[in-house]
Write an enzyme that holds these catalytic residues in place. Structure first.
Site, PDB file in Angstrom:
ATOM      1  N   HIS A 159       0.818  -1.226   0.000  1.00 53.41           N
ATOM      2  CA  HIS A 159       0.000   0.000   0.000  1.00 53.41           C
ATOM      3  C   HIS A 159       0.851   1.276   0.000  1.00 53.41           C
ATOM      4  O   HIS A 159       0.302   2.376   0.002  1.00 53.41           O
ATOM      5  CB  HIS A 159      -0.940   0.036   1.210  1.00 53.41           C
ATOM      6  CG  HIS A 159      -1.918  -1.099   1.246  1.00 53.41           C
ATOM      7  ND1 HIS A 159      -2.791  -1.362   0.206  1.00 53.41           N
ATOM      8  CD2 HIS A 159      -2.167  -2.055   2.186  1.00 53.41           C
ATOM      9  CE1 HIS A 159      -3.527  -2.437   0.512  1.00 53.41           C
ATOM     10  NE2 HIS A 159      -3.163  -2.873   1.709  1.00 53.41           N
ATOM     11  N   ASP A 195      -2.487 -10.910  -1.905  1.00 53.18           N
ATOM     12  CA  ASP A 195      -3.031 -10.378  -0.643  1.00 53.18           C
ATOM     13  C   ASP A 195      -4.534 -10.078  -0.833  1.00 53.18           C
ATOM     14  O   ASP A 195      -4.962  -9.751  -1.947  1.00 53.18           O
ATOM     15  CB  ASP A 195      -2.276  -9.093  -0.291  1.00 53.18           C
ATOM     16  CG  ASP A 195      -2.616  -8.540   1.086  1.00 53.18           C
ATOM     17  OD1 ASP A 195      -1.824  -8.730   2.016  1.00 53.18           O
ATOM     18  OD2 ASP A 195      -3.692  -7.897   1.226  1.00 53.18           O
ATOM     19  N   HIS A 197      -6.125  -7.526   0.028  1.00 51.60           N
ATOM     20  CA  HIS A 197      -6.317  -6.118  -0.352  1.00 51.60           C
ATOM     21  C   HIS A 197      -5.595  -5.792  -1.665  1.00 51.60           C
ATOM     22  O   HIS A 197      -4.522  -6.336  -1.934  1.00 51.60           O
ATOM     23  CB  HIS A 197      -5.773  -5.206   0.755  1.00 51.60           C
ATOM     24  CG  HIS A 197      -6.364  -5.490   2.103  1.00 51.60           C
ATOM     25  ND1 HIS A 197      -5.760  -6.319   3.020  1.00 51.60           N
ATOM     26  CD2 HIS A 197      -7.516  -5.066   2.672  1.00 51.60           C
ATOM     27  CE1 HIS A 197      -6.512  -6.383   4.119  1.00 51.60           C
ATOM     28  NE2 HIS A 197      -7.582  -5.631   3.932  1.00 51.60           N
ATOM     29  N   ASP A 284      -4.082 -13.036   3.861  1.00 56.29           N
ATOM     30  CA  ASP A 284      -5.313 -12.573   4.515  1.00 56.29           C
ATOM     31  C   ASP A 284      -6.583 -12.933   3.725  1.00 56.29           C
ATOM     32  O   ASP A 284      -7.689 -12.605   4.165  1.00 56.29           O
ATOM     33  CB  ASP A 284      -5.273 -11.075   4.857  1.00 56.29           C
ATOM     34  CG  ASP A 284      -4.626 -10.217   3.803  1.00 56.29           C
ATOM     35  OD1 ASP A 284      -4.362 -10.723   2.695  1.00 56.29           O
ATOM     36  OD2 ASP A 284      -4.364  -9.029   4.078  1.00 56.29           O
TER      37      ASP A 284
HETATM   38  N1  Q9C Z   1     -12.355  -1.513   8.004  1.00 60.63           N
HETATM   39  C1  Q9C Z   1      -2.313  -5.164   4.400  1.00 60.63           C
HETATM   40  O1  Q9C Z   1      -2.914  -6.244   4.437  1.00 60.63           O
HETATM   41  N2  Q9C Z   1      -7.597  -1.219   7.495  1.00 60.63           N
HETATM   42  N3  Q9C Z   1      -2.878  -4.016   4.745  1.00 60.63           N
HETATM   43  C2  Q9C Z   1      -8.817  -1.187   6.802  1.00 60.63           C
HETATM   44  C3  Q9C Z   1     -11.274  -1.431   7.050  1.00 60.63           C
HETATM   45  C4  Q9C Z   1      -6.396  -1.219   6.706  1.00 60.63           C
HETATM   46  C5  Q9C Z   1      -4.248  -3.948   5.156  1.00 60.63           C
HETATM   47  C6  Q9C Z   1      -9.976  -1.060   7.745  1.00 60.63           C
HETATM   48  C7  Q9C Z   1      -6.031  -2.572   6.174  1.00 60.63           C
HETATM   49  C8  Q9C Z   1      -4.643  -2.578   5.598  1.00 60.63           C
HETATM   50  C9  Q9C Z   1      -0.872  -5.131   4.017  1.00 60.63           C
HETATM   51 ZN    ZN Z   2      -3.952  -7.291   3.050  1.00 55.65          ZN
END
Ligand code: Q9C
Ligand code: ZN
Length: 344
Positions: A159, A195, A197, A284
């Site tokens: 990210h 991942d 996301h 994840d």
């Molecule tokens: N309710 C990685 O897996 N939070 N980053 C989102 C949504 C951020 C994930 C909250 C999630 C970041 C590397």
């Molecule tokens: Zn993630």
């Protein structure tokens, strides 16, 4: 398979994160990397080696000098201003607000953090730098002849943009490794992001370039973080046209839909014909993950490994997300063991 790992990741420990308006214990915590390292030892995946130090210039091939300068000086500036808690942005920088570079530390944090999910702590810079060294060292091992290597990075990276942090990420480890691979003589590198996301930072970094292909399977941005990128019609622009591919899937999908999308993406990567594959390995998408919404099983991660092993590329695995701590070690080693055709 060799794993690159250092305990320096523990220097980044934000303790709390903002979740649904509340400060809750961080999902992205030091234990994550430690349990994966423990499991790698227990299963006997292979040797675990420390990273070597790479110069700042290598990071500057991806990130802006001013962003690196900010990360490196943040804590000294923050404490000098009288603050002792995590750094968070206090203002959002959007294009209609201009693009000045504020002198005060609060302004700099706002300039360089694009969301509230990347708290800045006393040890963030040292840990993020160590994490990039881990990815670069894994890349170097593969460049020197190994079929594959695993960079057990923490904090994660996908990210992070050229000049901003977000989503637990500060330096984009996969992008830094891809650029190093090109600088070592490769003509084309593919980054496959599994991942849950979407890797908005990685996509943005290479969006206008043809020397790095970026492909991702992820939760649909209409319903999932990071919301603003990751749609199927984002295919790259300029000379990068055709070298970005997104497979957004609806929350709740299981292995069937997920592997169908992965197979499509792997076909496109085959057409691209990369000299090396970099896998942004977040686990994840697991059914038990506390912040994500796919339903992959631990067995599916073995299948993912087998699938990737069968592609025949030299492969650098870079650890990203995965927050179901009890299953994290198994899910990661299942991928690595599956890749090598072993079953644990
Ligand atoms: N309710 C990685 O897996 N939070 N980053 C989102 C949504 C951020 C994930 C909250 C999630 C970041 C590397
Ligand atoms: Zn993630």
């Amino acid at each position: 398979m060799i794993t690159v790992f250092t305990a320096d990741h523990r220097l980044h420990d934000s303790k709390v994160e903002l979740f649904a308006g509340k400060l809750v214990p961080s999902f992205e915590k030091p234990e994550r990397a430690d349990v994966v390292a423990d499991r790698i030892r227990a299963v006997g995946v292979g040797e675990i080696v420390p990273p070597r130090d790479f110069p700042l210039d290598v990071l500057a091939r991806v990130h802006s000098r001013s962003y690196l300068e900010f990360l490196g000086t943040f804590w000294a500036q923050w404490t000098a201003a009288g603050y002792a808690h995590n750094g968070y942005p206090t203002c959002e920088r959007t294009w209609w607000m201009g693009d000045r570079a504020p002198g005060c530390v609060e302004g700099q944090v706002s300039r360089h953090c694009h969301d509230f999910a990347a708290p800045l702590t006393s040890g963030t810079w040292r840990a993020a730098r160590a994490s990039a060294n881990v990815a670069l060292s894994a890349q170097e091992i593969v460049r020197k002849g190994a079929r594959a290597a695993f960079g057990l990075c923490r904090p994660p990276g996908h990210h992070a943009y050229i000049d901003s942090c977000g989503g637990y990420c500060y330096l984009n480890n996969a992008a830094i490794a891809a650029q190093a691979c090109l600088d070592d003589g490769a003509a084309r590198v593919a980054i496959l992001d599994v991942d849950f996301h979407h890797g908005n930072g990685t996509q943005a970094i290479f969006y206008r370039r043809s020397d790095v292909f970026y492909g991702s399977v992820h939760g649909h941005p209409d319903q999932c973080y990071p919301y603003f990128l990751g749609y199927a019609d984002e295919r790259g622009s300029g000379s990068g046209e055709g070298f970005n591919r997104n497979y957004p899937l609806r929350p709740g999908v299981d292995g069937r839909a997920w592997f169908a999308a992965l197979e499509e993406l792997l076909k496109e990567i085959r057409q691209y014909g990369p000299d090396e594959l970099i896998v942004s390995l977040g686990v994840d998408a697991f059914e038990g993950d506390p912040i994500s919404r796919f339903r992959l099983s631990s067995t599916d991660f073995s299948r993912l490994g087998e699938c990737l092993g069968a592609q025949g590329y030299r492969t650098v695995f870079v650890f990203e997300g995965g927050y179901a701590v009890d299953a994290l070690g198994t899910n990661v080693t299942n991928v690595l063991e599956g890749f090598e055709g072993r079953h644990s």
